[in-house]
Design an enzyme around this catalytic site. Structure first.
Site, PDB file in Angstrom:
ATOM      1  N   ASN A 238      -4.271   6.795   0.426  1.00  0.00           N
ATOM      2  CA  ASN A 238      -5.658   6.989   0.877  1.00  0.00           C
ATOM      3  C   ASN A 238      -5.941   6.012   2.016  1.00  0.00           C
ATOM      4  OD1 ASN A 238      -8.254   7.974   0.893  1.00  0.00           O
ATOM      5  ND2 ASN A 238      -8.931   6.830  -0.905  1.00  0.00           N
TER       6      ASN A 238
ATOM      7  N   ASP B  17       0.882  -1.170   0.000  1.00  0.00           N
ATOM      8  CA  ASP B  17       0.000   0.000   0.000  1.00  0.00           C
ATOM      9  C   ASP B  17       0.914   1.213   0.000  1.00  0.00           C
ATOM     10  OD1 ASP B  17      -3.234   0.250   1.212  1.00  0.00           O
ATOM     11  OD2 ASP B  17      -2.014   2.050   0.940  1.00  0.00           O
TER      12      ASP B  17
ATOM     13  N   TYR C 294     -12.644   7.241 -14.223  1.00  0.00           N
ATOM     14  CA  TYR C 294     -12.583   6.163 -13.227  1.00  0.00           C
ATOM     15  C   TYR C 294     -13.269   4.898 -13.772  1.00  0.00           C
ATOM     16  CZ  TYR C 294     -14.432   3.181  -9.595  1.00  0.00           C
ATOM     17  OH  TYR C 294     -14.795   2.070  -8.882  1.00  0.00           O
TER      18      TYR C 294
ATOM     19  N   LYS D 262     -11.831   0.855 -15.001  1.00  0.00           N
ATOM     20  CA  LYS D 262     -12.319  -0.485 -14.642  1.00  0.00           C
ATOM     21  C   LYS D 262     -12.582  -1.306 -15.913  1.00  0.00           C
ATOM     22  CE  LYS D 262     -11.888  -0.021 -10.302  1.00  0.00           C
ATOM     23  NZ  LYS D 262     -10.803  -0.754  -9.630  1.00  0.00           N
TER      24      LYS D 262
ATOM     25  N   SER E 252     -16.217  -3.106 -11.038  1.00  0.00           N
ATOM     26  CA  SER E 252     -17.338  -2.337 -10.490  1.00  0.00           C
ATOM     27  C   SER E 252     -18.562  -2.488 -11.370  1.00  0.00           C
ATOM     28  CB  SER E 252     -16.926  -0.869 -10.430  1.00  0.00           C
ATOM     29  OG  SER E 252     -18.047  -0.052 -10.193  1.00  0.00           O
TER      30      SER E 252
HETATM   31  C1  UD1 Z   1     -20.158   5.664  -6.865  1.00  0.00           C
HETATM   32  C2  UD1 Z   1     -19.599   5.775  -8.238  1.00  0.00           C
HETATM   33  C3  UD1 Z   1     -19.166   4.400  -8.689  1.00  0.00           C
HETATM   34  C4  UD1 Z   1     -18.115   3.866  -7.741  1.00  0.00           C
HETATM   35  C5  UD1 Z   1     -18.690   3.875  -6.331  1.00  0.00           C
HETATM   36  C6  UD1 Z   1     -17.617   3.505  -5.315  1.00  0.00           C
HETATM   37  C7  UD1 Z   1     -20.714   7.702  -9.264  1.00  0.00           C
HETATM   38  C8  UD1 Z   1     -21.651   8.161 -10.319  1.00  0.00           C
HETATM   39  N1  UD1 Z   1     -20.566   6.380  -9.137  1.00  0.00           N
HETATM   40  O1  UD1 Z   1     -21.312   4.821  -6.929  1.00  0.00           O
HETATM   41  O2  UD1 Z   1     -18.641   4.469  -9.992  1.00  0.00           O
HETATM   42  O3  UD1 Z   1     -17.760   2.568  -8.116  1.00  0.00           O
HETATM   43  O4  UD1 Z   1     -19.196   5.159  -5.990  1.00  0.00           O
HETATM   44  O5  UD1 Z   1     -16.807   4.559  -4.975  1.00  0.00           O
HETATM   45  O6  UD1 Z   1     -20.126   8.499  -8.565  1.00  0.00           O
HETATM   46  N2  UD1 Z   1     -26.272  10.090  -2.874  1.00  0.00           N
HETATM   47  C9  UD1 Z   1     -26.987  11.146  -2.328  1.00  0.00           C
HETATM   48  N3  UD1 Z   1     -26.305  12.053  -1.558  1.00  0.00           N
HETATM   49  C10 UD1 Z   1     -24.977  11.966  -1.305  1.00  0.00           C
HETATM   50  C11 UD1 Z   1     -24.254  10.877  -1.863  1.00  0.00           C
HETATM   51  C12 UD1 Z   1     -24.939   9.955  -2.641  1.00  0.00           C
HETATM   52  O7  UD1 Z   1     -28.191  11.265  -2.532  1.00  0.00           O
HETATM   53  O8  UD1 Z   1     -24.429  12.837  -0.615  1.00  0.00           O
HETATM   54  C13 UD1 Z   1     -26.999   9.092  -3.688  1.00  0.00           C
HETATM   55  C14 UD1 Z   1     -26.472   8.968  -5.110  1.00  0.00           C
HETATM   56  O9  UD1 Z   1     -27.130   9.865  -5.956  1.00  0.00           O
HETATM   57  C15 UD1 Z   1     -26.792   7.511  -5.412  1.00  0.00           C
HETATM   58  C16 UD1 Z   1     -26.664   6.815  -4.059  1.00  0.00           C
HETATM   59  O10 UD1 Z   1     -26.783   7.836  -3.085  1.00  0.00           O
HETATM   60  O11 UD1 Z   1     -28.110   7.387  -5.861  1.00  0.00           O
HETATM   61  C17 UD1 Z   1     -25.339   6.098  -3.876  1.00  0.00           C
HETATM   62  O12 UD1 Z   1     -24.298   7.020  -4.159  1.00  0.00           O
HETATM   63  P1  UD1 Z   1     -22.740   6.636  -3.908  1.00  0.00           P
HETATM   64  O13 UD1 Z   1     -22.577   6.113  -2.549  1.00  0.00           O
HETATM   65  O14 UD1 Z   1     -21.941   7.839  -4.293  1.00  0.00           O
HETATM   66  O15 UD1 Z   1     -22.489   5.444  -4.893  1.00  0.00           O
HETATM   67  P2  UD1 Z   1     -22.699   5.359  -6.478  1.00  0.00           P
HETATM   68  O16 UD1 Z   1     -22.918   6.677  -7.082  1.00  0.00           O
HETATM   69  O17 UD1 Z   1     -23.716   4.316  -6.723  1.00  0.00           O
END
Ligand code: UD1
Length: 337
Positions: free
Chosen positions: A35, A31, A150, A154, A125
């Site tokens: 991060n 590592d 990103y 993948k 992913s």
């Molecule tokens: C994200 C990445 C994905 C990555 C994964 C792991 C994007 C578009 N996708 O997945 O490629 O593999 O993280 O790091 O960024 N949400 C809110 N408020 C917030 C944060 C998230 O409403 O403050 C919602 C998002 O819109 C989504 C869900 O929660 O619908 C999950 O979000 P998140 O945890 O960021 O994961 P992904 O977007 O699915």
């Protein structure tokens, strides 16, 4: 059996190291601490009673990778987590992502090829599916044009491994993770986001503990039952265990193809509002949140068909959303004390 875990001090890597050590594997972590933190090693030791070997190596330095395989000649398998994973940052700085996620993969595979190693597990992913047209998503769903550098790393990573496996001794398993959340139930290790969390669950726990004023829910006008986006949230310990069974499959030469791909999720989709409500229940808190505009690049829904992992790997996610969120909350409370 000696297993090399790259990025083994990260969120998913550290939980996988614990499960590997629980199964009796001898683990070498590399590592670069970009991060992650060295304290994770102590957490792993407190859980398993054993400190893994650790080398502070940056995979971008080709010579270090070569030296590593000279020092540890008896490595039987490699689980490759080391990578950058922030979608927004990858849009701002694509070359950092191509260097961190692609160059490093190439150097690692070059060493495996040179040393005639065979067993390789890759962190992929569900982002490779983009917005899939049918739910739940099977491994046969088409890979779609990546929405970020990103995501592209993948996809390209999967292609590189597939090309290399065709002409070398390397056998690989590509694990396509859905949304990993939670922490080890002991709260000795967990997720350590740097700065403002981009992902939903760490943002929720930091809001509940008072570090953030309120959660922004990105969009409530999606074509879903409650209007918020749907994801498949998997407990990181379940995800970690999937790596162990995948590795065992390769070590026992049970794979039927040079490269096999598995979805790793729970099979159940949860909306953002469902996650919030469930979190409030398990933490006995009221979470302040507001609805804001959709986040660019977000898909409407993504949850896994896990039949292939269930039947071929004999693996199934065990934890509920409640358990995963409770473990994330326990961890957040512990690190802020
Ligand atoms: C994200 C990445 C994905 C990555 C994964 C792991 C994007 C578009 N996708 O997945 O490629 O593999 O993280 O790091 O960024 N949400 C809110 N408020 C917030 C944060 C998230 O409403 O403050 C919602 C998002 O819109 C989504 C869900 O929660 O619908 C999950 O979000 P998140 O945890 O960021 O994961 P992904 O977007 O699915």
């Amino acid at each position: 059996m000696k297993i090399l875990v790259t990025g083994g001090l990260g969120f998913i890597g550290s939980h996988t190291v614990v499960e590997l050590q629980n199964e009796g594997f001898d683990v070498v972590i590399i590592d670069n601490l970009s991060n992650s933190s060295l304290e994770v090693l102590d957490g792993i030791e407190r859980i398993t009673g054993k400190k893994p070997h650790f080398e502070n190596i940056d995979l971008r330095e080709k010579k270090s990778v070569q030296d590593l395989f000279v020092k540890y000649q008896d490595i039987n398998g490699v689980i490759h987590f080391a990578a950058s994973k922030a979608v927004g940052e990858s849009v701002e700085n694509p070359l950092l992502y191509y260097e961190n996620n692609i160059n490093t993969l190439v150097y690692l595979l070059q060493e495996l090829q040179a040393k005639q190693k065979t067993h390789f597990i890759f962190s992929s992913s569900c982002t490779v599916y983009g917005q899939a047209t049918t739910m739940p998503i099977t491994e046969n769903a088409p890979v779609q044009q990546a929405m970020s550098p990103y995501g592209n790393t993948k996809q390209i990573g999967e292609e590189i491994i597939t090309d290399v496996a065709k002409v070398t001794t390397i056998n690989a398993i590509l694990l396509r993770y859905f949304n990993p959340i939670g922490a080890h139930p002991s709260a000795e290790i967990g997720e350590l986001p740097i700065g403002i969390p981009q992902n939903l669950v760490p943002f929720i726990t930091q809001t509940a503990i008072g570090l953030r004023k309120e959660l922004s829910v990105f969009g409530d006008d999606y074509p879903t039952a409650d209007g918020t986006a749907i994801r498949d949230y998997i407990h990181v310990v379940d995800l970690a265990k999937a790596h162990v069974v995948a590795l065992q499959r390769l070590l026992e030469n049970k794979n039927t193809e040079k490269v096999e791909t598995f979805n790793i999720g729970t099979g159940t989709g949860s909306s953002v509002l469902e996650v919030i409500t469930t979190f409030e229940k398990v933490s006995n808190t009221k979470l302040p949140y507001k609805i804001v505009a959709r986040r660019e690049g977000d898909v409407i829904e993504a949850f896994a068909n896990t039949d292939k992992a269930n039947s071929v790997l004999g693996w199934k996610a065990q934890s509920t959303l409640e358990e995963a969120l409770a473990s994330a909350w326990k961890w957040e409370q512990k690190i802020r004390r």
